[in-house]
Design a protein around this motif. Structure first.
Motif, PDB file in Angstrom:
ATOM      1  N   ARG A   1      -6.292  41.594 -13.596  1.00 21.15           N
ATOM      2  CA  ARG A   1      -7.259  41.660 -14.701  1.00 21.15           C
ATOM      3  C   ARG A   1      -7.115  40.512 -15.697  1.00 21.15           C
ATOM      4  N   ALA A   2      -6.188  39.602 -15.458  1.00 18.56           N
ATOM      5  CA  ALA A   2      -5.954  38.497 -16.393  1.00 18.56           C
ATOM      6  C   ALA A   2      -7.096  37.483 -16.340  1.00 18.56           C
ATOM      7  N   THR A   3      -7.143  36.634 -17.334  1.00 17.92           N
ATOM      8  CA  THR A   3      -8.133  35.556 -17.332  1.00 17.92           C
ATOM      9  C   THR A   3      -7.879  34.636 -16.144  1.00 17.92           C
ATOM     10  N   PRO A   4      -8.895  34.365 -15.339  1.00 17.26           N
ATOM     11  CA  PRO A   4      -8.687  33.546 -14.134  1.00 17.26           C
ATOM     12  C   PRO A   4      -8.674  32.044 -14.424  1.00 17.26           C
ATOM     13  N   ASP A   5      -7.670  31.613 -15.189  1.00 17.62           N
ATOM     14  CA  ASP A   5      -7.610  30.205 -15.596  1.00 17.62           C
ATOM     15  C   ASP A   5      -6.453  29.444 -14.958  1.00 17.62           C
ATOM     16  N   GLY A   6      -5.724  30.100 -14.040  1.00 13.56           N
ATOM     17  CA  GLY A   6      -4.609  29.412 -13.381  1.00 13.56           C
ATOM     18  C   GLY A   6      -3.314  29.447 -14.159  1.00 13.56           C
TER      19      GLY A   6
ATOM     20  N   LYS B   1      -9.386  26.650  -7.804  1.00 16.22           N
ATOM     21  CA  LYS B   1      -8.707  26.236  -6.588  1.00 16.22           C
ATOM     22  C   LYS B   1      -7.882  24.960  -6.781  1.00 16.22           C
ATOM     23  N   PRO B   2      -8.378  23.951  -7.512  1.00 14.64           N
ATOM     24  CA  PRO B   2      -7.549  22.762  -7.718  1.00 14.64           C
ATOM     25  C   PRO B   2      -6.217  23.074  -8.398  1.00 14.64           C
ATOM     26  N   VAL B   3      -6.233  24.041  -9.316  1.00 15.33           N
ATOM     27  CA  VAL B   3      -4.992  24.428  -9.993  1.00 15.33           C
ATOM     28  C   VAL B   3      -4.058  25.138  -9.014  1.00 15.33           C
ATOM     29  N   ILE B   4      -4.601  26.059  -8.230  1.00 14.07           N
ATOM     30  CA  ILE B   4      -3.784  26.747  -7.226  1.00 14.07           C
ATOM     31  C   ILE B   4      -3.196  25.743  -6.235  1.00 14.07           C
ATOM     32  N   ASP B   5      -3.999  24.767  -5.841  1.00 16.45           N
ATOM     33  CA  ASP B   5      -3.510  23.758  -4.907  1.00 16.45           C
ATOM     34  C   ASP B   5      -2.362  22.947  -5.511  1.00 16.45           C
ATOM     35  N   LYS B   6      -2.493  22.589  -6.785  1.00 15.11           N
ATOM     36  CA  LYS B   6      -1.420  21.831  -7.427  1.00 15.11           C
ATOM     37  C   LYS B   6      -0.161  22.685  -7.555  1.00 15.11           C
ATOM     38  N   PHE B   7      -0.329  23.940  -7.970  1.00 18.03           N
ATOM     39  CA  PHE B   7       0.810  24.846  -8.089  1.00 18.03           C
ATOM     40  C   PHE B   7       1.486  25.020  -6.730  1.00 18.03           C
ATOM     41  N   HIS B   8       0.673  25.168  -5.695  1.00 14.57           N
ATOM     42  CA  HIS B   8       1.218  25.328  -4.342  1.00 14.57           C
ATOM     43  C   HIS B   8       2.052  24.114  -3.950  1.00 14.57           C
ATOM     44  N   ALA B   9       1.549  22.910  -4.235  1.00 10.74           N
ATOM     45  CA  ALA B   9       2.289  21.695  -3.905  1.00 10.74           C
ATOM     46  C   ALA B   9       3.628  21.635  -4.638  1.00 10.74           C
ATOM     47  N   GLU B  10       3.631  22.073  -5.902  1.00  9.96           N
ATOM     48  CA  GLU B  10       4.883  22.092  -6.667  1.00  9.96           C
ATOM     49  C   GLU B  10       5.856  23.129  -6.088  1.00  9.96           C
ATOM     50  N   LEU B  11       5.320  24.259  -5.635  1.00 13.92           N
ATOM     51  CA  LEU B  11       6.176  25.276  -5.018  1.00 13.92           C
ATOM     52  C   LEU B  11       6.811  24.762  -3.726  1.00 13.92           C
ATOM     53  N   VAL B  12       6.031  24.064  -2.925  1.00  4.84           N
ATOM     54  CA  VAL B  12       6.573  23.494  -1.686  1.00  4.84           C
ATOM     55  C   VAL B  12       7.750  22.581  -2.004  1.00  4.84           C
ATOM     56  N   ALA B  13       7.609  21.760  -3.030  1.00  2.00           N
ATOM     57  CA  ALA B  13       8.692  20.862  -3.420  1.00  2.00           C
ATOM     58  C   ALA B  13       9.934  21.633  -3.849  1.00  2.00           C
ATOM     59  N   VAL B  14       9.735  22.725  -4.592  1.00  3.52           N
ATOM     60  CA  VAL B  14      10.870  23.545  -5.027  1.00  3.52           C
ATOM     61  C   VAL B  14      11.597  24.152  -3.832  1.00  3.52           C
ATOM     62  N   PHE B  15      10.842  24.771  -2.919  1.00  2.00           N
ATOM     63  CA  PHE B  15      11.476  25.478  -1.805  1.00  2.00           C
ATOM     64  C   PHE B  15      12.022  24.542  -0.736  1.00  2.00           C
ATOM     65  N   ASN B  16      11.711  23.254  -0.840  1.00  2.00           N
ATOM     66  CA  ASN B  16      12.298  22.279   0.078  1.00  2.00           C
ATOM     67  C   ASN B  16      13.568  21.648  -0.473  1.00  2.00           C
ATOM     68  N   GLN B  17      13.935  21.995  -1.702  1.00  2.00           N
ATOM     69  CA  GLN B  17      15.175  21.473  -2.264  1.00  2.00           C
ATOM     70  C   GLN B  17      16.377  22.096  -1.551  1.00  2.00           C
ATOM     71  N   PRO B  18      17.344  21.293  -1.126  1.00  4.74           N
ATOM     72  CA  PRO B  18      18.487  21.804  -0.351  1.00  4.74           C
ATOM     73  C   PRO B  18      19.236  22.952  -1.025  1.00  4.74           C
ATOM     74  N   ASP B  19      19.435  22.879  -2.350  1.00  7.95           N
ATOM     75  CA  ASP B  19      20.185  23.940  -3.021  1.00  7.95           C
ATOM     76  C   ASP B  19      19.407  25.250  -3.023  1.00  7.95           C
ATOM     77  N   VAL B  20      18.073  25.162  -3.123  1.00  4.50           N
ATOM     78  CA  VAL B  20      17.245  26.367  -3.100  1.00  4.50           C
ATOM     79  C   VAL B  20      17.264  26.983  -1.709  1.00  4.50           C
ATOM     80  N   ARG B  21      17.121  26.156  -0.683  1.00  7.75           N
ATOM     81  CA  ARG B  21      17.135  26.654   0.691  1.00  7.75           C
ATOM     82  C   ARG B  21      18.484  27.286   1.028  1.00  7.75           C
ATOM     83  N   LYS B  22      19.550  26.698   0.524  1.00  8.81           N
ATOM     84  CA  LYS B  22      20.877  27.259   0.780  1.00  8.81           C
ATOM     85  C   LYS B  22      21.041  28.604   0.085  1.00  8.81           C
ATOM     86  N   GLN B  23      20.619  28.668  -1.180  1.00  7.85           N
ATOM     87  CA  GLN B  23      20.770  29.910  -1.942  1.00  7.85           C
ATOM     88  C   GLN B  23      19.960  31.040  -1.336  1.00  7.85           C
TER      89      GLN B  23
END
Length: 326
Positions: A84-89, A264-286
């Motif tokens: 129900r939140a404002t759909p602003d990303g 969608k452009p905001v979701i796409d940017k957020f998604h790209a940032e998430l991919v970078a986070v989850f590809n970090q070696p320390d995150v993958r190890k944890q």
């Protein structure tokens, strides 16, 4: 005539620019704090996952990512707030596997699980584990069944909530095995684990990501896991399928959703940032080596497909087995 041609060319150029893929456009996001709704209390697996992501993104993007715990009703209260939140990303919800079971076990759910939320990413999956206090007499699933059949409705087990996947799994196992134990629902994995370590419930059903540190620390004993193969972090613990329930397999999962209608452009940017986070070696190890999560890091479209399949799968299980929330 020249001015008319120029206007046509200009319009065509603007239309082509608008049609460029989202990754080619400059997206000015975030320009203010971003809210991560966590529909479970601290101490489980959803809360630390959201906090890990927020801690990684804040220095990169220059804005605060605020974790907002809104607990209750197997995660549906917090998820409803996100829907129900404002759909602003600027609002996202970190959901757990209860998300696909809730529509069938919670009457009059005030949002549509698929239509009112936009997919961002399926982060990971992991098997469940069944654990007990080491002082309890249960060393295998057979021990639990034997005790339950000797004295029906005396053995207790905890889950992260009535209608959760853990609750649903245990109901199916009881029906298949012909025994009865008492369900004790909690508002999240943290409170449930504390009660299990204190011996106030006989068993707890939680993800290996939640339970592995306590098992390895000697505070809990694992008696079974729910994957189609043994958990990588608990290789000595047999699966439920190995203990008399062939073909039984169920996985927990973690996903991220946005308010439906978010840009969608905001979701796409957020998604790209998430991919970078989850590809970090320390995150993958944890998340992988330490907690036993199998990282997926999917596209939004893949999460949408996954949700549709999971909703169909567990909806069928609920209907065919006449399962009701307690």
């Amino acid at each position: 005539m020249t001015s008319i041609v120029f206007r046509h060319v200009a319009v065509a150029a603007l239309a082509a620019l608008a049609a460029l893929p989202a990754f080619a456009q400059k997206v000015d996001w975030p320009t203010k704090p971003v809210r991560f709704i966590v529909p479970f209390p601290p101490g489980g697996t959803v809360d630390p996952l959201a906090r890990l992501v927020g801690a990684k993104l804040t220095p990169v993007l220059g804005q605060q990512f605020i974790v907002d715990n809104r607990t209750g009703a197997s995660g549906s209260i917090g998820t409803g707030i996100a829907a129900r939140a404002t759909p602003d990303g600027y609002t996202y919800v970190f959901v757990f596997d209860t998300h696909v079971v809730n529509p069938f076990l919670i009457p009059n759910l005030p949002f549509d699980t698929v239509k009112d939320l936009a997919p961002v990413m399926l982060v990971a999956t992991a098997p469940y584990g069944f654990v007990t206090n080491p002082a309890k007499p249960y060393k295998s699933f057979a021990d639990v069944i034997k005790a339950a059949k000797a004295k029906p409705d005396t053995v207790t087990y905890g889950s992260v909530g009535s209608g959760s996947l853990g609750h649903l799994m245990m109901t199916l196992v009881q029906q298949a095995g012909g025994f009865r134990i008492v369900h004790v629902p909690y508002k999240g994995g943290g409170p449930m684990t504390v009660e299990a370590m204190g011996g106030r419930i006989d068993l707890a059903v939680g993800t290996v990501a939640l339970l592995t540190p306590f098992v390895k620390g000697g505070k809990l004993r694992a008696i079974a896991t729910t994957g189609d193969k043994r958990a990588s972090t608990l290789p000595d613990v047999p699966t439920v399928a190995e203990q008399g329930f062939p073909g039984f397999s169920a996985l927990a999962w973690w996903g991220i959703l946005a308010t439906g209608g978010s840009p969608k452009p905001v979701i796409d940017k957020f998604h790209a940032e998430l991919v970078a986070v989850f590809n970090q070696p320390d995150v993958r190890k944890q998340l992988g080596e330490t907690l036993g999560m199998d990282l997926v890091v999917s596209s939004p479209a893949a999460l949408q497909k996954f949700l549709v399949l999971e909703i169909a799968r567990w909806g069928k299980a609920v209907r065919e087995n006449n399962i009701r929330a307690e």
